[in-house]
Design an enzyme around this catalytic site. Structure first.
Site, mmCIF file in Angstrom:
data_model
loop_
_atom_site.group_PDB
_atom_site.id
_atom_site.type_symbol
_atom_site.label_atom_id
_atom_site.label_comp_id
_atom_site.label_asym_id
_atom_site.label_seq_id
_atom_site.Cartn_x
_atom_site.Cartn_y
_atom_site.Cartn_z
ATOM 1 N N HIS A 80 6.745 6.300 10.334
ATOM 2 C CA HIS A 80 7.858 5.700 10.125
ATOM 3 C C HIS A 80 9.055 6.648 9.920
ATOM 4 O O HIS A 80 10.074 6.215 10.275
ATOM 5 C CB HIS A 80 7.524 4.822 8.725
ATOM 6 C CG HIS A 80 7.002 3.451 8.971
ATOM 7 N ND1 HIS A 80 7.396 2.653 9.738
ATOM 8 C CD2 HIS A 80 5.843 2.950 8.286
ATOM 9 C CE1 HIS A 80 6.594 1.481 9.830
ATOM 10 N NE2 HIS A 80 5.478 1.521 8.795
ATOM 11 N N GLY A 132 0.724 -0.973 0.147
ATOM 12 C CA GLY A 132 -0.060 0.107 0.174
ATOM 13 C C GLY A 132 0.794 1.267 0.039
ATOM 14 O O GLY A 132 0.561 2.193 -0.848
ATOM 15 N N GLU A 184 6.346 -1.477 12.422
ATOM 16 C CA GLU A 184 4.976 -1.444 12.019
ATOM 17 C C GLU A 184 3.992 -1.329 13.053
ATOM 18 O O GLU A 184 2.908 -0.738 12.830
ATOM 19 C CB GLU A 184 4.778 -2.641 11.026
ATOM 20 C CG GLU A 184 5.813 -2.869 10.014
ATOM 21 C CD GLU A 184 5.444 -1.696 8.963
ATOM 22 O OE1 GLU A 184 4.432 -1.031 9.184
ATOM 23 O OE2 GLU A 184 6.292 -1.797 8.130
ATOM 24 N N MET A 220 5.278 2.752 1.341
ATOM 25 C CA MET A 220 6.565 2.252 1.699
ATOM 26 C C MET A 220 7.237 3.655 2.235
ATOM 27 O O MET A 220 7.168 4.475 1.647
ATOM 28 C CB MET A 220 7.350 1.744 0.560
ATOM 29 C CG MET A 220 8.739 1.354 0.909
ATOM 30 S SD MET A 220 8.957 0.242 2.673
ATOM 31 C CE MET A 220 10.392 0.466 3.091
ATOM 32 N N GLU A 221 7.836 3.447 3.457
ATOM 33 C CA GLU A 221 8.233 4.660 4.169
ATOM 34 C C GLU A 221 9.472 5.121 3.945
ATOM 35 O O GLU A 221 10.436 5.426 4.898
ATOM 36 C CB GLU A 221 8.187 4.114 5.773
ATOM 37 C CG GLU A 221 9.125 3.175 6.309
ATOM 38 C CD GLU A 221 8.408 1.836 6.135
ATOM 39 O OE1 GLU A 221 8.899 0.908 6.858
ATOM 40 O OE2 GLU A 221 7.504 1.547 5.505
ATOM 41 N N ASN A 222 10.183 4.789 2.488
ATOM 42 C CA ASN A 222 11.577 5.271 2.423
ATOM 43 C C ASN A 222 11.730 6.710 2.786
ATOM 44 O O ASN A 222 10.955 7.858 2.725
ATOM 45 C CB ASN A 222 11.759 5.358 0.878
ATOM 46 C CG ASN A 222 11.199 4.164 0.301
ATOM 47 O OD1 ASN A 222 11.598 3.146 0.359
ATOM 48 N ND2 ASN A 222 10.114 4.346 -0.870
ATOM 49 N N HIS A 248 0.369 6.733 8.652
ATOM 50 C CA HIS A 248 1.081 5.697 9.039
ATOM 51 C C HIS A 248 2.581 5.808 8.280
ATOM 52 O O HIS A 248 3.454 5.610 9.103
ATOM 53 C CB HIS A 248 0.391 4.424 8.574
ATOM 54 C CG HIS A 248 0.946 3.211 8.800
ATOM 55 N ND1 HIS A 248 0.727 2.263 9.674
ATOM 56 C CD2 HIS A 248 2.080 2.512 8.101
ATOM 57 C CE1 HIS A 248 1.462 1.114 9.306
ATOM 58 N NE2 HIS A 248 2.383 1.564 8.703
ATOM 59 N N GLU A 249 2.626 6.036 7.096
ATOM 60 C CA GLU A 249 3.981 6.187 6.428
ATOM 61 C C GLU A 249 4.624 7.288 6.980
ATOM 62 O O GLU A 249 5.908 7.081 7.235
ATOM 63 C CB GLU A 249 3.786 6.270 5.019
ATOM 64 C CG GLU A 249 3.151 5.215 4.242
ATOM 65 C CD GLU A 249 3.735 3.767 4.739
ATOM 66 O OE1 GLU A 249 4.762 3.670 4.866
ATOM 67 O OE2 GLU A 249 2.977 2.896 4.693
#
Length: 897
Positions: free
Chosen positions: A338, A298, A357, A300-302, A334-335
């Protein structure tokens, strides 16, 4: 089923470790390939002539190292390169040994195709015509090694200086950090590798070079870069800590960038809140989001460059429902969580994935977002979206501890599940409730500051919270994260109070001795109401033994697990449950929304597992129907009744009578609230209206089905969707396909190809499999495998799963083509979902045996966990059918009479 075998040494040797990467990547979107060179500054910890690092699916060129050999600086080429594909490693051997205690500079050239596999550095196609090419990365958990040679483990952090070379007309280059320069290539201005590469190019001025600032220390799976014709929207926020203003951007293709405004607004809203909550400033100079048409997760927290799917980050703010807005807001928040949990401070190894997570789920989707949208009642919403899904998965024998051993890449990708995310978040929520949220957050701040740019394990977090609370956090929490499962706390009334007892809860029923060894430290959170109506909550009351007596006057209202914060279920006697059911809906008693949800959902959990009779829980639902119009208990009732329907789907007489019961519960709300929204309706009324319409339609109410069918017919005829409320888009499309024929199916198929916005596309994908015509079901299956994006195929499969007419056809079709599907999706997050979607709705013991036998001779190492969990679901439903069919039929008959 074949067991996964682990290499004896699954971690890289640490005799040589990275300190800094100079990474140069040349991208050719026309030829669909990339090449590059990486110069890695390494710390030689131990004298060695070998360097071991991760490489997968790359063609390597020259390999050399400049370092100290026997006290003399020199450059040496590798004399041997060995590759271990199973361990995904390369071993470079040099003619002499590097001296310990020195730095060296390893240089490796590499190249590969830009594939469509959604892993590593890959190619995506988007734009209005679906033919616009761009490249991007997805490295979590172990795919950076597919893009460049590296030490691809989270604990081996290093700094990165990234340079990208690309066609001048290929669009934008973006990465974790801001660019510091970008210029068209001219001879003499590039590194020797780029000069060698570009000077032989026919049109030298067709290429540009973008250089980016150097990152702080970061794990390889958080590195990101992309090249393509992206447009962007821009905003900013001001740090409440330093007063600095940071730019915020969202990138997408030109055709849908306008739909990124809502996500950008959420970014701007939550960034200062995170800094305030953690008392720690975001350390990078910018934060971007890139939205992709092809992405395996869904989001990604790069660090500094979040990447995610169009469906989860874009929306039409004028026509999207509250549910869609909540989902996008949750994903963005959410991301961003992170950026602290995972990026500033990173788990040492994947066995502590929940430190990333679980925290991002709790902080991003509840604690921080609740400060932005208090009217959304996110703590109560958390119970339905996270808490009870985690309880359901953790009630299986195939569960795993939150902190679980991950010996290889095959196992790592399987633990990205509701235990790492939702259970992790739920037990942290329990801890926050026990010690107090403000003290919990203070402890989290201590933890983050102490381990900034470092790697951590569970003990580090407990130490931070213990420092803030002066409580024995390991005693309270260790069994919740180190052991699988959770307890059922049973309550027995006595003359001097109540006897409470803990045993492990399993969905298959009361446990035997061997599976009942864990003693959890359980915050009982006892709410009591005195005769004068005053109430109190004993938050200090803890059950840390098998059983204990709690003194209280049980003739007055009481409830364990007040606020439903503890990760367990509570079992009351049938008489006590009936009395409590009447009390929790009373406006004169101090029970929260969360208490009402917990009572109903616990009752359904217990009846599924055979701890209580199905009549007891249906009596509770019947009693609620006469006493409450509060949304959340009804939401919980709807979920439970839908699960009963999904279990008895092959018992038509029971389904007919159950649907009559469901209609009697929900039609009164539909008639009072209507189908169309009212400008005066409250948020609560809107959600109750939508849920009631959905339940009435599911239960086959002729009026509601007819109304939705007519509205969909108008849409098909005119192309105008105005008669369909945005919040009812999903159920209306579904009824349109279910009650229609090829014309309606073809119309929805066209919506999946050319949606007006991502939410419309998702609604169409969720509806297309609901035709009662098995020929159309077969066409849906073929279409999903042949013509849709890999990331979207699962939506079509789940649509077929939800259609009882197509359910067995789906399972048979997946088994027939399983080898093809495994080859196509192996190693992706998507493949784990295929197993549940294909088989998870089956319910008989015969199904369990057939599916088990099908996989008996297959190597299931890459999907062992989700397969076992799916089989456990089939098995437990089969047991429930055998145990309760007669009782359910009798209860429905008596109610009918």
């Amino acid at each position: 089923m074949a067991e996964s075998t682990s290499p004896q040494n699954y971690r890289l040797p640490v005799d040589v470790i990275p300190k800094h990467y100079d990474l140069t990547v040349w991208t050719d979107l026309v030829q669909k390939k990339f090449e590059g060179v990486v110069h890695i500054t390494v710390d030689v910890k131990k004298q060695t002539s070998k360097i071991t690092l991760n490489v997968l699916d790359l063609e390597l060129g020259d390999v050399s190292i400049h370092g100290v050999f026997s006290g003399t600086q020199a450059e040496r080429k590798a004399v041997e390169m060995q590759f271990d594909r199973t361990a995904q490693r390369a071993i470079f051997t040099f003619p002499k040994s590097l001296d310990a205690g020195t730095d060296a500079r390893l240089t490796v050239e590499f190249s590969a195709e830009l594939s469509r596999k959604m892993s590593g550095y890959y190619l995506s196609m988007g734009g209005k015509d679906g033919k616009t090419s761009y490249s991007l990365t997805q490295f979590q958990p172990t795919a950076a090694r597919k893009a460049f040679p590296c030490w691809d483990e989270p604990a081996l952090k290093a700094t990165f200086a990234i340079t990208m070379a690309s066609h001048v007309d290929s669009g934008v280059n973006i990465s974790n950090m801001p660019s510091i320069s970008e210029q068209v290539y001219t001879p003499g201005v590039a590194s020797s590798w780029l000069a060698k590469k570009l000077d032989v190019t026919k049109n030298i001025t067709d290429w540009k070079i973008t250089r980016f600032e150097t990152t702080p220390p970061v794990s390889t799976y958080l590195v990101a870069y992309a090249n393509g014709p992206f447009a962007h929207l821009e905003s900013h926020y001001t740090s409440p800590i330093s007063g600095l203003t940071r730019p915020l951007r969202i990138y997408a293709t030109e055709d849908n960038i306008a739909q990124g405004q809502y996500a950008l607004d959420i970014m701007r809203g939550v960034m200062p809140l995170y800094e305030e909550v953690f008392d720690l400033e975001y350390p990078l100079p910018k934060l971007d989001i890139l939205v992709s048409s092809d992405f395996d997760l869904g989001g990604m927290e790069n660090w500094g460059l979040i990447i995610g799917k169009t469906q989860y980050f874009l929306l039409d703010s004028d026509s999207s429902s509250l549910q869609v807005k909540q989902y996008v807001a949750s994903m963005v928040s959410h991301e961003i969580a992170h950026m602290w949990f995972g990026d500033i401070t990173t788990m040492e190894w994947w066995d502590n994935l929940y430190l990333n997570e679980g925290f991002a789920t709790l902080m991003g989707e509840k604690i921080v977002l609740d400060r932005l949208f208090p009217e959304w009642q996110l703590d109560a919403r958390f119970l339905g979206s996270k808490f009870y899904s985690a309880l359901a998965l953790d009630a299986k024998l195939s569960s795993h501890p939150i902190e679980v051993e991950c010996p290889d890449a095959n196992k790592i990708i399987q633990i990205f599940d509701d235990l790492s995310y939702a259970k992790g978040a739920s037990v942290l929520r329990m801890l926050a409730a026990y010690v107090g949220e403000s003290q919990f957050l203070k402890g989290v701040s201590i933890y983050l500051k102490k381990h900034k740019y470092k790697n951590t394990i569970t003990k580090d977090l407990w130490e931070g919270i213990q420092a803030a609370t002066d409580q024995d956090i390991p005693k309270l929490m260790d069994n919740w994260v180190k052991e699988m499962g959770y307890p059922v706390v049973s309550v027995a009334e006595r003359g001097d109070g109540i006897l409470v007892r803990q045993d492990r809860f399993l969905e298959t029923g009361p446990v035997d001795h061997k599976n009942n060894q864990t003693i959890w430290t359980i915050p009982l959170n006892l709410l009591t109401v005195s005769a004068d109506g005053s109430h109190s909550i004993r938050s200090d009351l803890v059950l840390d033994d098998r059983e204990m007596v709690v003194p209280l006057d049980s003739s007055q209202p009481f409830k364990l697990n007040a606020g439903t914060t503890g990760f367990y279920v509570v079992q009351y006697s049938a008489e006590l449950l009936e009395k409590l059911g009447q009390q929790v809906v009373s406006p004169n008693l101090p029970f929260s929304t969360q208490d009402r949800v917990g009572l109903v959902r616990d009752a359904f959990s217990l009846v599924k597992a055979g701890y209580t009779s199905i009549g007891t829980v249906l009596d509770l639902v019947d009693a609620l129907s006469k006493a409450s119009e509060h949304l959340v208990p009804w939401d919980a009732c709807a979920t439970g009744l839908s699960y009963i329907s999904a279990t008895w789907w092959e018992h038509p007489k029971i389904i007919d009578q159950l649907n009559a019961f469901r209609r009697s519960l929900f039609i009164p709300f539909v008639k009072r609230l209507g189908i169309d929204p009212s400008p005066q309706e409250s948020l609560h009324e809107e959600q109750l209206r939508v849920r009631s319409v959905e339940q009435a339609a599911d239960a086959g109410d002729a009026w509601v089905v007819g109304e939705l069918k007519a509205r969909f017919a108008h849409f098909v005829k005119t192309g105008e969707e105005s008669k369909i409320p945005s919040a009812l888009r999903n159920i209306t499309y579904r009824i349109g396909v279910q009650e229609g024929g090829r014309e309606e199916w073809t119309f929805v198929k066209r919506l999946t190809q050319e949606p007006r916005d991502p939410a419309q596309g998702l609604a169409a994908m969720a509806a297309i499999g609901h035709s009662r015509d098995l020929q159309l079901a077969a066409e849906t299956f073929r279409y999903a495998l042949k013509d849709v994006r890999d990331q979207d195929a699962l939506y079509y499969i789940r649509s077929l799963q939800a259609n009882v007419t197509a359910r067995r056809f789906l399972a048979d079709s997946v088994m027939e083509r399983f080898d093809e599907l495994e080859k196509r999706y192996a190693g992706t997050f998507t493949f784990n979902g295929w197993l549940e979607a294909a088989f998870g709705a089956l319910t008989s013991e015969e199904d369990y045996t057939r599916i088990s036998d099908f996989f008996k001779d297959k190597n299931t190492a890459t999907y062992e966990l989700p397969l076992r969990q799916t089989l456990d679901t089939i098995h437990s439903r089969g047991q429930w059918l055998r145990r309760s069919t007669e009782e359910l039929a009798g209860w429905l008959e008596r109610r009918k009479a």
